[in-house]
Each structure stands twice: as structure tokens, then as C-alpha cells.
Scaffold this motif. Structure first.
Motif, PDB file in Angstrom:
ATOM      1  N   GLU A   1      -4.433 -23.399  16.117  1.00  0.00           N
ATOM      2  CA  GLU A   1      -3.641 -24.981  15.972  1.00  0.00           C
ATOM      3  C   GLU A   1      -2.432 -24.983  15.660  1.00  0.00           C
ATOM      4  OE1 GLU A   1      -7.279 -27.931  14.776  1.00  0.00           O
ATOM      5  OE2 GLU A   1      -7.360 -25.429  14.139  1.00  0.00           O
ATOM      6  N   LEU A   2      -1.236 -26.113  14.822  1.00  0.00           N
ATOM      7  CA  LEU A   2      -0.602 -26.865  14.705  1.00  0.00           C
ATOM      8  C   LEU A   2      -1.034 -27.611  13.403  1.00  0.00           C
ATOM      9  CD1 LEU A   2       2.073 -26.337  17.178  1.00  0.00           C
ATOM     10  CD2 LEU A   2       1.493 -25.376  16.112  1.00  0.00           C
ATOM     11  N   LEU A   3      -0.411 -27.494  12.445  1.00  0.00           N
ATOM     12  CA  LEU A   3      -0.095 -28.646  11.511  1.00  0.00           C
ATOM     13  C   LEU A   3       1.127 -29.644  10.994  1.00  0.00           C
ATOM     14  CD1 LEU A   3      -2.248 -26.961   8.466  1.00  0.00           C
ATOM     15  CD2 LEU A   3      -3.240 -27.773  10.071  1.00  0.00           C
ATOM     16  N   LYS A   4       1.936 -30.963  10.911  1.00  0.00           N
ATOM     17  CA  LYS A   4       2.467 -30.880  10.160  1.00  0.00           C
ATOM     18  C   LYS A   4       1.714 -31.648   9.111  1.00  0.00           C
ATOM     19  CE  LYS A   4       5.251 -34.480  11.711  1.00  0.00           C
ATOM     20  NZ  LYS A   4       6.191 -35.704  11.902  1.00  0.00           N
ATOM     21  N   VAL A   5       2.629 -31.484   7.762  1.00  0.00           N
ATOM     22  CA  VAL A   5       2.616 -31.627   6.603  1.00  0.00           C
ATOM     23  C   VAL A   5       4.171 -32.378   5.663  1.00  0.00           C
ATOM     24  CG1 VAL A   5       2.409 -30.509   4.368  1.00  0.00           C
ATOM     25  CG2 VAL A   5       1.705 -29.319   6.295  1.00  0.00           C
ATOM     26  N   ASP A   6       3.283 -33.627   5.170  1.00  0.00           N
ATOM     27  CA  ASP A   6       4.637 -34.158   4.935  1.00  0.00           C
ATOM     28  C   ASP A   6       5.034 -33.077   2.868  1.00  0.00           C
ATOM     29  OD1 ASP A   6       5.673 -35.621   2.250  1.00  0.00           O
ATOM     30  OD2 ASP A   6       5.322 -37.229   4.283  1.00  0.00           O
ATOM     31  N   THR A   7       5.905 -32.770   3.366  1.00  0.00           N
ATOM     32  CA  THR A   7       6.493 -32.221   1.881  1.00  0.00           C
ATOM     33  C   THR A   7       6.902 -32.778   0.508  1.00  0.00           C
ATOM     34  OG1 THR A   7       8.345 -30.902   3.567  1.00  0.00           O
ATOM     35  CG2 THR A   7       8.717 -30.588   0.965  1.00  0.00           C
ATOM     36  N   GLU A   8       6.819 -33.637   0.265  1.00  0.00           N
ATOM     37  CA  GLU A   8       6.965 -34.660  -0.854  1.00  0.00           C
ATOM     38  C   GLU A   8       5.564 -35.294  -0.874  1.00  0.00           C
ATOM     39  OE1 GLU A   8      10.368 -37.352  -2.912  1.00  0.00           O
ATOM     40  OE2 GLU A   8       9.818 -38.209  -0.796  1.00  0.00           O
ATOM     41  N   LYS A   9       5.315 -35.368  -0.069  1.00  0.00           N
ATOM     42  CA  LYS A   9       3.583 -35.577  -0.658  1.00  0.00           C
ATOM     43  C   LYS A   9       2.156 -34.771  -0.390  1.00  0.00           C
ATOM     44  CE  LYS A   9       3.469 -40.584   0.918  1.00  0.00           C
ATOM     45  NZ  LYS A   9       3.101 -41.251   2.987  1.00  0.00           N
ATOM     46  N   MET A  10       2.799 -32.922   0.016  1.00  0.00           N
ATOM     47  CA  MET A  10       2.088 -32.594   0.212  1.00  0.00           C
ATOM     48  C   MET A  10       0.669 -32.956   0.904  1.00  0.00           C
ATOM     49  SD  MET A  10       3.213 -30.371  -3.544  1.00  0.00           S
ATOM     50  CE  MET A  10       3.157 -32.630  -5.251  1.00  0.00           C
ATOM     51  N   GLU A  11       0.579 -32.980   2.191  1.00  0.00           N
ATOM     52  CA  GLU A  11      -0.652 -33.842   2.520  1.00  0.00           C
ATOM     53  C   GLU A  11      -0.212 -33.240   3.978  1.00  0.00           C
ATOM     54  OE1 GLU A  11      -1.193 -37.574   1.492  1.00  0.00           O
ATOM     55  OE2 GLU A  11      -1.384 -37.174   0.108  1.00  0.00           O
ATOM     56  N   VAL A  12      -1.474 -32.771   4.561  1.00  0.00           N
ATOM     57  CA  VAL A  12      -1.306 -32.801   5.842  1.00  0.00           C
ATOM     58  C   VAL A  12      -1.443 -34.330   6.512  1.00  0.00           C
ATOM     59  CG1 VAL A  12      -2.746 -31.684   8.292  1.00  0.00           C
ATOM     60  CG2 VAL A  12      -2.437 -30.320   6.172  1.00  0.00           C
ATOM     61  N   VAL A  13      -0.841 -34.141   7.509  1.00  0.00           N
ATOM     62  CA  VAL A  13      -0.218 -35.530   8.499  1.00  0.00           C
ATOM     63  C   VAL A  13      -0.527 -35.520   9.742  1.00  0.00           C
ATOM     64  CG1 VAL A  13       1.343 -36.446   6.687  1.00  0.00           C
ATOM     65  CG2 VAL A  13       2.599 -35.152   8.118  1.00  0.00           C
ATOM     66  N   GLY A  14      -0.741 -34.485  10.514  1.00  0.00           N
ATOM     67  CA  GLY A  14      -0.999 -34.345  11.164  1.00  0.00           C
ATOM     68  C   GLY A  14      -2.044 -32.810  11.881  1.00  0.00           C
ATOM     69  N   GLN A  15      -2.613 -33.063  12.999  1.00  0.00           N
ATOM     70  CA  GLN A  15      -3.145 -31.285  13.507  1.00  0.00           C
ATOM     71  C   GLN A  15      -3.023 -31.867  14.843  1.00  0.00           C
ATOM     72  OE1 GLN A  15      -6.192 -30.657  11.170  1.00  0.00           O
ATOM     73  NE2 GLN A  15      -7.037 -28.561  12.350  1.00  0.00           N
ATOM     74  N   GLN A  16      -2.772 -30.403  15.610  1.00  0.00           N
ATOM     75  CA  GLN A  16      -3.301 -30.614  17.305  1.00  0.00           C
ATOM     76  C   GLN A  16      -4.016 -29.143  17.156  1.00  0.00           C
ATOM     77  OE1 GLN A  16      -0.307 -30.585  19.842  1.00  0.00           O
ATOM     78  NE2 GLN A  16       0.823 -31.990  18.536  1.00  0.00           N
ATOM     79  N   ARG A  17      -5.016 -28.973  18.815  1.00  0.00           N
ATOM     80  CA  ARG A  17      -4.664 -27.313  19.039  1.00  0.00           C
ATOM     81  C   ARG A  17      -3.969 -27.285  20.017  1.00  0.00           C
ATOM     82  NH1 ARG A  17      -9.708 -24.746  17.794  1.00  0.00           N
ATOM     83  NH2 ARG A  17     -10.324 -26.676  17.294  1.00  0.00           N
ATOM     84  N   LEU A  18      -3.305 -26.465  19.842  1.00  0.00           N
ATOM     85  CA  LEU A  18      -2.597 -25.542  21.568  1.00  0.00           C
ATOM     86  C   LEU A  18      -3.637 -25.696  22.960  1.00  0.00           C
ATOM     87  CD1 LEU A  18      -0.573 -23.969  19.855  1.00  0.00           C
ATOM     88  CD2 LEU A  18      -0.148 -25.544  20.459  1.00  0.00           C
ATOM     89  N   PRO A  19      -3.437 -26.759  24.150  1.00  0.00           N
ATOM     90  CA  PRO A  19      -3.473 -26.418  25.025  1.00  0.00           C
ATOM     91  C   PRO A  19      -3.808 -25.231  26.028  1.00  0.00           C
ATOM     92  CG  PRO A  19      -1.340 -27.294  25.047  1.00  0.00           C
ATOM     93  CD  PRO A  19      -1.277 -27.102  23.683  1.00  0.00           C
ATOM     94  N   PHE A  20      -4.144 -23.806  25.505  1.00  0.00           N
ATOM     95  CA  PHE A  20      -4.545 -23.237  25.873  1.00  0.00           C
ATOM     96  C   PHE A  20      -5.652 -22.422  25.605  1.00  0.00           C
ATOM     97  CE2 PHE A  20      -3.573 -18.392  26.702  1.00  0.00           C
ATOM     98  CZ  PHE A  20      -3.458 -18.294  27.619  1.00  0.00           C
ATOM     99  N   GLU A  21      -6.928 -22.196  26.124  1.00  0.00           N
ATOM    100  CA  GLU A  21      -7.527 -20.934  25.569  1.00  0.00           C
ATOM    101  C   GLU A  21      -6.990 -19.912  24.715  1.00  0.00           C
ATOM    102  OE1 GLU A  21     -11.889 -20.799  24.841  1.00  0.00           O
ATOM    103  OE2 GLU A  21     -10.295 -22.672  25.367  1.00  0.00           O
TER     104      GLU A  21
END
Length: 391
Positions: free
Chosen positions: A218-238
């Protein structure tokens, strides 16, 4: 046609010819006088509104503009040039002199050192002792190790672009731990639902960063200032196993190496939509940008090769194969940009590769399980961590 109409047409044509000739002569005369018609100036580059407190972006079209050869910070200009190699199975750091290609010192550290990480202020190298749950500071001016600092599960280490926090990738704890960049005191712990937080890189403006989760694909997108995860997705490959992360010079794309998909994922970080896969080679693992920001070196650990990716042409242009094979893993580019240094993860060795020709310059024996080596010092104003991401 009537005779007077023909005469009129001839006069009119002659007048137009004279006017045209006058215009041409006028242009030639203007050029001769140095008053050539002005060429429109190229559009000004729109400044980047960066994360508050972050040093200004030098070039909105090249996040690596501070990384040119010779641009050493005053902080590091007197540091000896060395290659620091963490040996995960030997619990040591091998120190190589890049001029002689010889190990000049072996430093005992904590259990299972994974990466050697330059601090944001460039003054310290932090050894991530993953299973020892400590960080060992090394003074790059003297080469001496300091007192270990207790930090739980420090698989990897990054620093926010404004220098306010260190970010520990606590892989097995499933946490991103924001800490004081000097004392390593905890400021905020961010639990994550993915498994194996691993590598990262920051957006052009520093306002967010992308994190790879090795064991859950998976991949995460993290807001630097808020220190919060704002997005998450699983890569399209088994069975995906994402590794190193690097942003493109223009800041428009992120590249994520994937050891099981055998290539790089290309991601629009702003939109955080589903990425596409660019095959590079078996066991794609580490990503390193050239000093002129034109190319990226991609280590393919499973086949002993390095692929060369051209940012402008958006394609792979070359593949270098290590003689006698090998397991090229993590590393960095020399300060002058002429040598790519990579650890040989499963072969207890380090490779020095000519970045112009792909020729192997040296193959240096080190301890067991060499991993995230750091070439230091390197150009740049500050460090974002890992084995050396400089801005």
C-alpha cells in the motif's frame, strides 16, 4: 482589361513593391543599428508557497536544484568524504574512503542497523538500529560514534522540510512517529493500518509526503503540518512490495520502486489516483537522482543491474549489468555526481559504478547484510533523511 486599368494596376503594384522594399530595408537598418525587434521574455517561474518555516524552493521546476556538484553547505565543507555502510547482520558500520575504495574503519553499533541517515541540519549521521531499538549518532567530521538514543523500531528515518520533526518509520509497530529532530523525544505518534511503513519522499512544497508500506502493498499520503494520514491506497498488483520513493524534479510525479512488481510505480501525488507501472528489472529497489536532475538510477536487486531513467524523455534509456552479478540495493551518488555507490545486500560487498558509462569501478568487501549506505557529505541545504535526500 482597358488600357487605363492596366496602367493603374501597374502603378499600384509598383507602389506596393516600393513599400515592401522600404519595409525590408528598414528592418535591415534597424538590425544594423542594434535595434532588433524585441523577443518576448520567457514566462517567469511561479514561486512555490512552501510549508511554513521551510527554506524557499530554489527552482519551482527542479526540486533538486540545490544538489549540483560543488554546492556543499558551509556546515559540511570540511567533512571528510566517506561512504558509511550499515551491516544489518554484523551490527557494524563499515566506513569506506571513496578515493582508495578501502574500508578505513568499522564502527560497532546496535542490533540490526538498517540505514545511515543525515540529519536535517547536516551535522549528524543517525544509524537506525532497528532491532536494537536505538539510534547511534556519528559525528561526520570526526567519524566518532556517540551515545545511543532509545527509539523503538527505527527501521527508517526522515525529517520534515521545515526541520521541525524527525519522522521514524516504525515498520513493525505500524506507526509513523514524529519526534524532536535533535533529542528524538516523541511529539506525536500516528498509528497506521498498513503494514511495513518503509520509505518516503516529500512534495515540492513540502506540505505532504508519500509513504510506501512494504508488507501490505500500500501507499500512504501524509499531511506534513497536521501529521495525519490523508490518503491510502492498495497498489494494483497482487503481492506488491513497494520500496524506495522519489519525486520527479518538476514535482509532478512520484516514483515508487516495487521489488515484486519488478518496476517503478508512477504516481500523481497531488491527485493520489491509481499509479501506473513502468517495468525496470527484477527486484526493483532503490532510486537515485543524478546531479543534473536529468536521470534517475534504479537498482534492480534481484538481477544485479541498474536501470537508467530519463526524466525528460520519460523512458528507460540504458541498463548496466554488474560483472559477476550482485544484489545492488540502497546507496547514493557521490558529491561530484561521477560515482553511484550501492550496497550488495546479499553479497557482503559494496559497488562503485561510473555514472557516465555504467562501468564497475570497485567491489569492496564489507560486513554481512549491507543495506542503506550513505555517501557523505553531499550537496544541498538540508536533509530530508533516508540515505540522503537533499534540497
Amino acid at each position: 482589361m482597358h488600357r487605363h486599368l492596366v496602367k493603374s494596376a501597374l502603378v499600384t503594384g509598383a507602389a506596393l513593391a516600393v513599400l515592401a522594399a522600404c519595409g525590408t530595408d528598414g528592418d535591415q537598418a534597424s538590425e544594423a543599428r542594434g535595434t532588433k525587434a524585441a523577443v518576448p521574455a520567457p514566462p517567469e517561474k511561479k514561486p512555490v508557497e512552501g510549508l511554513p518555516g521551510m527554506p524557499p524552493v530554489l527552482d519551482p521546476e527542479d526540486v533538486y536544484a540545490a544538489d549540483r556538484p560543488g554546492k556543499l553547505s558551509p556546515v559540511v565543507k570540511d567533512f571528510p568524504s566517506r561512504v558509511y555502510v550499515p551491516n544489518t547482520e554484523s551490527d557494524t558500520v563499515s566506513v569506506i574512503d571513496p578515493k582508495t575504495y578501502e574500508v578505513v574503519e568499522t564502527i560497532p553499533v546496535g542490533r540490526q542497523p538498517q540505514h545511515v541517515v543525515p540529519s536535517w541540519d547536516l551535522k549528524t549521521l543517525w544509524v537506525n538500529n532497528n532491532r536494537g531499538h536505538t539510534l547511534t549518532p556519528i559525528d561526520p567530521k570526526t567519524g566518532r560514534a556517540g551515545k545511543e538514543v532509545e527509539v523503538h523500531d527505527p527501521y527508517n528515518l526522515y525529517f520534515t522540510p521545515h526541520g521541525k520533526y524527525a519522522v521514524v518509520m516504525a515498520s513493525l509497530d505500524r506507526e509513523l512517529v514524529f519526534r524532536d529532530p535533535h533529542t528524538m523525544a516523541v511529539r506525536k505518534t500516528v498509528p497506521v493500518s498498513c503494514y511495513g511503513v518503509n520509505h518516503a519522499d516529500f512534495s515540492l512544497d513540502g506540505r505532504y509526503f508519500i509513504v510506501s508500506c512494504e508488507f501490505s502493498g500500500e501507499l500512504l499520503k501524509v499531511d506534513t503540518e497536521k501529521m495525519e494520514v490523508v490518503g491510502q491506497q492498495r497498489l494494483p498488483f497482487e503481492g506488491a512490495m513497494p520500496q524506495d520513493v522519489k519525486i520527479s524534479p518538476d514535482g509532478k510525479r512520484f516514483y515508487i520502486a516495487d521489488m515484486m512488481a519488478h518496476g517503478m510505480w508512477v504516481l500523481d501525488g497531488d491527485k493520489f489516483t491509481e499509479p501506473t507501472l513502468l517495468p525496470t528489472g527484477k527486484g526493483c529497489h532503490g532510486l537515485y537522482v543524478s546531479r543534473d536532475s536529468r536521470e534517475m538510477y534504479v537498482s534492480n536487486r534481484g538481477e544485479g543491474t541498474v536501470s537508467v531513467f530519463d526524466f525528460t524523455r520519460n523512458k528507460l534509456t540504458r541498463k548496466w549489468r554488474l560483472p559477476d552479478g550482485g544484489s545492488p540495493d540502497m546507496g547514493g551518488v557521490s558529491a561530484d555526481g561521477k560515482v553511484l555507490w550501492l550496497s550488495g545486500r546479499y553479497d557482503a560487498e559494496v559497488y562503485a559504478i561510473d555514472t557516465r558509462t555504467g562501468t564497475q569501478l570497485a567491489r569492496i568487501p564489507v560486513g554481512s547484510g549491507p543495506h542503506g549506505l550513505a555517501v557523505y557529505p553531499q550537496p544541498g541545504r538540508y536533509s530530508l533523511g533516508h540515505t540522503g535526500i537533499f534540497r
